[in-house]
Design an enzyme around this catalytic site. Structure first.
Site, mmCIF file in Angstrom:
data_model
loop_
_atom_site.group_PDB
_atom_site.id
_atom_site.type_symbol
_atom_site.label_atom_id
_atom_site.label_comp_id
_atom_site.label_asym_id
_atom_site.label_seq_id
_atom_site.Cartn_x
_atom_site.Cartn_y
_atom_site.Cartn_z
ATOM 1 N N CYS A 199 0.798 -1.229 0.000
ATOM 2 C CA CYS A 199 0.000 0.000 0.000
ATOM 3 C C CYS A 199 0.833 1.282 0.000
ATOM 4 C CB CYS A 199 -0.973 -0.006 1.176
ATOM 5 S SG CYS A 199 -1.957 -1.513 1.218
ATOM 6 N N HIS A 251 -3.751 8.274 5.767
ATOM 7 C CA HIS A 251 -3.905 6.913 5.247
ATOM 8 C C HIS A 251 -5.310 6.428 5.604
ATOM 9 C CE1 HIS A 251 -2.584 3.167 3.583
ATOM 10 N NE2 HIS A 251 -2.791 2.505 4.706
ATOM 11 N N HIS A 285 -10.094 1.579 -0.327
ATOM 12 C CA HIS A 285 -8.650 1.407 -0.251
ATOM 13 C C HIS A 285 -8.150 0.931 -1.613
ATOM 14 C CE1 HIS A 285 -4.700 0.774 1.098
ATOM 15 N NE2 HIS A 285 -4.943 0.368 2.330
#
Lengths: 433, 263
Positions: A190, A325, A362
């Site tokens: 990520c 995030h 995400h």
């Protein structure tokens, strides 16, 4: 120790392309991310029966109204998704070639986007020394494997197993855009595309190169969906509610973006108008756990502090916005809040923080570059994207999260942070010209 | 999709600077080499040789030349990544079995890098990459860039190559057909890893010796110690350079360069 990067070459953003579940380009983001409207819906790409949820931030089956700013074909995603759902092709239809089609469409979009923002355009592709860096993971590899459980089964027409190799996507992008120079695929989950951007910034700042194209892409597919489900990471209520007491996990989303990074000097020479400058970057590791973040956000704080020192503002006094995030998991959001407090002991409470994963989902390997674009658009549009789905406050998340409603403002500087498995953390500071 | 694999010209680096090899290590499992090792057990990691071998070579380097973890970065290169884990996970899904959370946990190289960071207190940047170019060239270039950062003293670069089943072999055959790359000849359960801990020649005064490694374009001093270079696949150059400067002591195949590195 402070790095004197002011003496180094300034790094600018001179073009970008972006595509999410909302569609193509900045207008789609304005209607979705910047309005606080989540893109979550039940996905029909695969049978979600075995899983705890059916929801992801996926593009609708017919993305009519794709709104590329300059008439650029925005149908690549639709085509890729149709291939994904085509039983005759099976999952291999969304192999590297499918992803590359989307990626190329988006990366090619930077030319029109540059004009859209009033830049002079110019032939970025012709620049010598240009690099192609791409952040992506092994999801395509997994799809290719999954598509062919037995080698004796018929192969999908045109499907190459070699397209499962991560480096192939960078090669396809480089070939497709006519880029010369090094081609690397960052595979660190990520933070992959953020790591690509940071590497490019280092190369440009130090004078090693003039221009780099950094991109990342993730399209929701079953295997990754199943893995996150097995890890009980997916939200139970069909919403991502970062920093909110009601948060129950993350949801995956479609996202692809590409940015053109360029030295200010090179941009000036070719008459391109910088959209923004990248004035700080940092990356650090938690040294804590293979999957969970450090409970105090230690690595995140360290990465942020590096970036802010580089930006000449170690206290964060000049920071007007933080794109967090903010995955919406119990573990991440509290740790991230504490990390931001540690990085900005004087100013944390006065800096607006939002998680746009609350609307986009995400985006995994693409999170870094898509959120980089969103952060830049916040600077350019004068609107902070909200944290959607925010319910009641959580005592361990006690910052200003721009809950549910966009916030008009005039930000000059913004920070975007990402984190990943293994305790990897990245931070990038952008500044409006 | 037809893809051409051209070797893109490298961008010139502005100031190729000598790097110092502070430590180096190699490890192989199931290859038939004389110095093959049993697969080390790594808590939390299952089935695949990828993470245990990556950790093994990293640990040897970091133990041989201890340093400040806050000022250490790590870059791992692997063309195909952990194909064993990917293949297992995919096979389970396709056959309708429940996903194994352990396979999820180790699905990216981040996991073993995270484990490494915890064990050795490394808080600098750690990342992984895949490239069709020579990973040694890319890793040395990356170390050179990272060591420009005054907050870093050392960069550990490592690479992993795994054998695999028919699907992995097919991947390599397709790459070979497109580009003429060598097809690695590793047995299915085998794996290889190599690591080199790098610093600046003028930075770490405790370095055992300066072994200049030119970054841009020049030939890396490699003493090939492998009689079966085909096994080394995409990490051949890295493996051979690490073998030439190996600092671990569990082998008798040290080279002249190794001795030099300990002076």
């Amino acid at each position: 120790m402070t790095r004197e990067v002011r003496e180094a070459r300034a790094v600018t953003v001179t073009g970008y392309g972006v595509q999410t579940a909302f569609g193509v380009g900045p207008e789609a983001l304005r209607r979705g991310v910047f309005a606080g409207v989540p893109a979550f819906r039940p996905t029909t790409r695969f049978d979600t029966g075995p899983y705890r949820t059916a929801v992801a931030a996926v593009a609708p089956a017919d993305p009519a109204g794709s709104d590329s700013p300059d008439g650029v074909d925005g149908w690549a995603l639709r085509d890729a998704l149709q291939r994904c759902g085509d039983a005759a092709l099976g999952m291999a239809g969304l192999g590297a070639d499918g992803q590359a089609a989307v990626l190329l469409g988006v990366a090619g979009d930077h030319r029109s986007v540059t004009r859209y923002w009033g830049g002079a355009g110019g032939s970025v592709e012709a620049s010598p020394g240009e690099l192609s860096y791409i952040g992506r993971g092994s999801d395509v590899a997994r799809r290719a494997h999954a598509a062919e459980p037995q080698m004796s089964q018929p192969r999908a027409p045109g499907a190459h197993l070699a397209d499962a190799v991560p480096a192939q996507l960078a090669e396809l992008l480089g070939d497709g855009l006519g880029l010369v120079g090094t081609r690397l695929a960052f595979t660190n989950a990520c933070v992959a595309s953020a790591a690509a951007i940071i590497h490019a910034c280092r190369l440009i700042s130090s004078g090693r190169i003039d221009v780099a194209v950094c991109a990342g892409g993730y399209l929701v597919e079953e295997e990754t969906f199943g893995k996150f489900d097995s890890g009980r990471a997916l939200a139970r209520d069909g919403m991502v509610r970062p920093f909110s007491a009601e948060r129950s996990g993350l949801l995956l989303g479609d996202g692809v973006a590409a940015v053109v990074l360029e030295s200010a000097e090179h941009a000036r020479r070719r008459g391109a108008r910088p959209l923004a400058s990248v004035v700080g970057w940092g990356a650090a590791t938690d040294a804590h756990h293979i999957a969970q973040p450090h409970p105090e956000g230690a690595g995140l704080a360290r990465a942020v502090q590096q970036a802010m020192r580089l930006a000449g503002d170690p206290d964060g006094a000049s920071l007007d916005y933080i794109n967090a995030h903010g995955t919406g998991t119990k573990y991440n959001d509290g740790a991230e809040t504490r990390g931001l407090r540690a990085a900005f002991p004087k100013f944390a409470e006065s800096i607006p923080v939002s998680s746009t994963k609350s609307t986009t989902g995400h985006l995994l390997e693409a999170a870094g570059v898509v959120e980089f674009v969103i952060t830049m658009l916040a600077l350019l549009n004068g609107v902070l994207p909200p944290t959607a789905g925010f319910g009641s406050p959580d005592p361990e998340c006690d910052l200003d999260y721009v809950p549910n409603e966009p916030r008009p403002t005039e930000p000059l500087r913004a920070l975007t942070v990402n984190a990943a498995f293994g305790g990897a953390n990245t931070a990038l500071v952008l500044e409006r010209p | 999709m037809t893809t051409t694999h051209t070797t893109a010209p490298r961008s010139p680096l502005t100031s190729p600077t000598a790097l110092t090899v502070l430590a180096a290590a190699t490890a192989s499992h199931g290859t038939g080499r004389d110095d093959d090792i049993a697969l080390p057990k790594l808590p939390g990691f299952v089935e695949s040789a990828f993470s245990p071998l990556a950790y093994e070579v990293a640990a040897r380097c970091l133990t041989a030349h201890p340093g400040d973890g806050d000022r250490t970065a790590v870059a791992l290169a692997s063309l195909t990544g952990d194909t064993t884990t990917a293949d297992l996970a995919s096979s389970r899904m396709v056959s309708g079995r429940v996903h194994n959370p352990l396979l999820f946990m180790q699905a990216t190289a981040n996991s073993v890098l995270g484990h490494m960071s915890r064990e050795f207190g490394i808080t600098g940047q750690m990342f992984s990459l895949s490239t069709l170019a020579d990973p040694l060239t890319e890793l040395l270039a990356m170390a050179d860039v990272l060591l420009d950062d005054p907050e870093l003293d050392r960069v550990l670069v490592l690479g992993v190559e795994l054998g695999g089943g028919e699907r992995v072999a097919a991947v390599h055959r397709e790459l070979a057909a497109d580009s003429g790359r060598p097809v690695p000849s590793l047995p299915a359960k085998a794996g290889l890893a190599a690591a080199i801990l790098l610093g600046r020649a003028d930075h770490d005064t405790s370095a055992p010796a300066t072994v200049a490694v030119a970054v841009a374009g020049a030939q890396v001093p490699i003493n090939s110690t492998s009689g079966a270079a085909d096994q080394l696949g995409s990490i051949r150059s890295l493996f051979e350079l690490a073998a030439a400067h190996r600092t671990d002591t569990d082998t008798d195949t040290d080279t002249e360069s190794h001795t030099h590195a300990h002076q």
